[in-house]
Design an enzyme around this catalytic site. Structure first.
Site, PDB file in Angstrom:
ATOM      1  CE1 TYR A  11       3.213 -33.804 -26.580  1.00 12.29           C
ATOM      2  CE2 TYR A  11       1.961 -31.764 -26.551  1.00 12.29           C
ATOM      3  CZ  TYR A  11       3.092 -32.469 -26.915  1.00 12.29           C
ATOM      4  OH  TYR A  11       4.093 -31.852 -27.625  1.00 12.29           O
TER       5      TYR A  11
ATOM      6  CG  ASN B 143       3.083 -34.595 -30.952  1.00 16.01           C
ATOM      7  OD1 ASN B 143       4.261 -34.526 -31.291  1.00 16.01           O
ATOM      8  ND2 ASN B 143       2.555 -33.808 -30.039  1.00 16.01           N
TER       9      ASN B 143
ATOM     10  CG  ASN C 259      -0.684 -29.093 -29.254  1.00 17.37           C
ATOM     11  OD1 ASN C 259      -1.643 -28.733 -29.939  1.00 17.37           O
ATOM     12  ND2 ASN C 259       0.217 -28.232 -28.799  1.00 17.37           N
TER      13      ASN C 259
ATOM     14  N   GLY D  75       1.884 -16.798 -29.908  1.00 17.98           N
ATOM     15  CA  GLY D  75       2.998 -17.652 -29.553  1.00 17.98           C
ATOM     16  C   GLY D  75       4.330 -17.108 -30.004  1.00 17.98           C
TER      17      GLY D  75
ATOM     18  CB  THR E  31       8.104 -26.539 -25.379  1.00 15.69           C
ATOM     19  OG1 THR E  31       6.905 -27.060 -24.815  1.00 15.69           O
ATOM     20  CG2 THR E  31       9.277 -27.402 -24.959  1.00 15.69           C
TER      21      THR E  31
ATOM     22  CG  HIS F 274      -1.025 -29.233 -22.955  1.00 18.65           C
ATOM     23  ND1 HIS F 274      -1.830 -29.157 -24.076  1.00 18.65           N
ATOM     24  CD2 HIS F 274       0.253 -29.169 -23.423  1.00 18.65           C
ATOM     25  CE1 HIS F 274      -1.069 -29.049 -25.157  1.00 18.65           C
ATOM     26  NE2 HIS F 274       0.196 -29.058 -24.787  1.00 18.65           N
TER      27      HIS F 274
ATOM     28  NE  ARG G 180      -2.687 -24.258 -26.456  1.00 22.61           N
ATOM     29  CZ  ARG G 180      -1.508 -24.237 -27.088  1.00 22.61           C
ATOM     30  NH1 ARG G 180      -0.626 -25.191 -26.872  1.00 22.61           N
ATOM     31  NH2 ARG G 180      -1.212 -23.265 -27.917  1.00 22.61           N
TER      32      ARG G 180
END
Length: 368
Positions: A180, A235, A178, A321, A25, A175, A227
């Site tokens: 989400y 988070n 992480n 990354g 991002t 995705h 992923r």
């Protein structure tokens, strides 16, 4: 013996090497959450990667959670992404887009009409922050999605995958990492629902599997990846009470689809590869044994670790990354064992060309 620098075919996509640019991002989208000329140049510069995975891209207006992230839900966004894919392909690269719904990791100021974020739960992600016009602020309290709203979420993933093909992408990566939205449904540390999408592992995995079925049906499993992050606890979310059982089940259910690849973050995203607070070690080899397709690994891989992982058959692809942020010619640098340029961390999120498209290549360093 396989090499990190060998060509490989994953699903329906031919790659020139096994080095992957991980999704990153960068918060440089134009008004309307559109990819702009700087984004075109940014990805074009990195087209020597065997595969580029774009920054995470929201699948609908309610899927946004960070300022200036390019979406994949409008005709204008498709047109902007088409310029990116054309540039990458002209440079000989391959590129997939990461499909994103942040769920509760959002803020009312980023959502239509100041709406509350949506999630598997109405509990806020305590301690989590997101990037807004006022900088990093605590996320807003979410609203729990009703069961009858979830087919609409699945449909939005399907539509986003179709739009990705219209934009010229070689495929998509869903995705589901992480913490989400899809992982908010997966984990019992977040999902406090009853009914068909809550409770046991099979029910908590239902939304993710419905999304994957829909995306594969729309564009083909050979152009679809996913992923996963079994151990990431960021988070504002703690791990599942039994991550091994949960993710073993998920991979077992994904295996028959014939996906192009599974992309696994080993350890904490951007942190320790083996977190010290685990009740028992997580067995990534057991996870991989449940999937016959291409296996992509990520998190803290050095050149030496990457070479070893591929040579020993522990991975088919290795994602990098931060190294790709500051080394547009990372593939060449890894091949020649050349020094890496360190990234400017204060330019990771937002801004213009500085810290985005102005990093040197080996050739430009020689000229200078």
């Amino acid at each position: 013996m396989k090499s990190l620098f060998d060509a490989v075919r994953i699903g329906d996509i031919d790659l020139s090497n096994r080095i992957v640019m991980a999704p990153l991002t960068r918060n440089r989208a134009l008004p309307g959450n559109l990819p702009g000329p700087l984004t075109v140049e940014y990805y074009r510069q990195r087209a020597s990667a065997g595969l580029i995975i774009t920054e995470a891209s929201p699948i609908n207006p309610m899927a946004h959670g960070y300022l200036d992230t390019p979406g994949i839900h409008s005709a204008e966004q498709v047109a902007g992404w088409r310029k990116v894919t054309d540039a990458v392909h002209a440079a000989g690269g391959r590129i997939v887009i990461q499909l994103w719904h942040v769920g509760r990791i959002s803020h009312t100021s980023l959502l239509p009409d100041g709406a509350a974020p949506v999630s598997s739960t109405d509990r806020p992600a305590t301690g989590a922050k997101t990037f807004t016009r006022d900088g990093f602020v605590p996320v807003s309290t979410p609203r729990a999605l009703r069961d009858d709203e979830l087919p609409g979420i699945v449909a939005d993933y399907r539509r986003a995958a179709r739009l990705a093909m219209e934009a010229g992408f070689d495929g998509v990566e869903v995705h589901a990492a992480n913490n989400y939205l899809l992982e908010q449904f997966l984990r019992d540390s977040v999902n406090d629902r009853s009914g068909p999408y809550g409770g046991g592992i099979e029910s908590r995995a239902r939304l993710l599997l419905e999304v994957m079925d829909a995306v594969c049906d729309e564009i083909g499993a050979g152009r679809t990846g996913i992923r996963l992050s079994p151990l990431t606890s960021g988070n504002g979310t703690s791990r599942d009470s039994d991550p091994q059982a949960l993710y073993n089940h998920v991979v077992e259910r994904l295996a028959p689809l014939g996906l192009a690849y599974i992309h696994v973050i080993e350890g904490e995203t951007g942190g320790k590869r083996e977190p010290a607070d685990l009740a028992r070690p997580f067995d990534f080899n057991a996870l991989r044994s449940r999937f016959a397709g291409a296996w992509m690994v990520n998190n803290g891989y050095t050149r030496e670790l990457a070479l070893q992982a591929v040579a020993e058959g522990k991975a088919d692809l290795v994602a990098f990354g931060k190294a790709f942020i500051s080394n547009p010619d990372l593939v060449r640098r890894l091949l020649e064992n050349a020094p890496l340029t360190p990234p400017r961390t204060d330019r990771f999120y937002g801004g213009g060309a500085e810290g985005y498209t102005d990093y040197p290549t080996l050739d430009s360093e020689t000229v200078a």
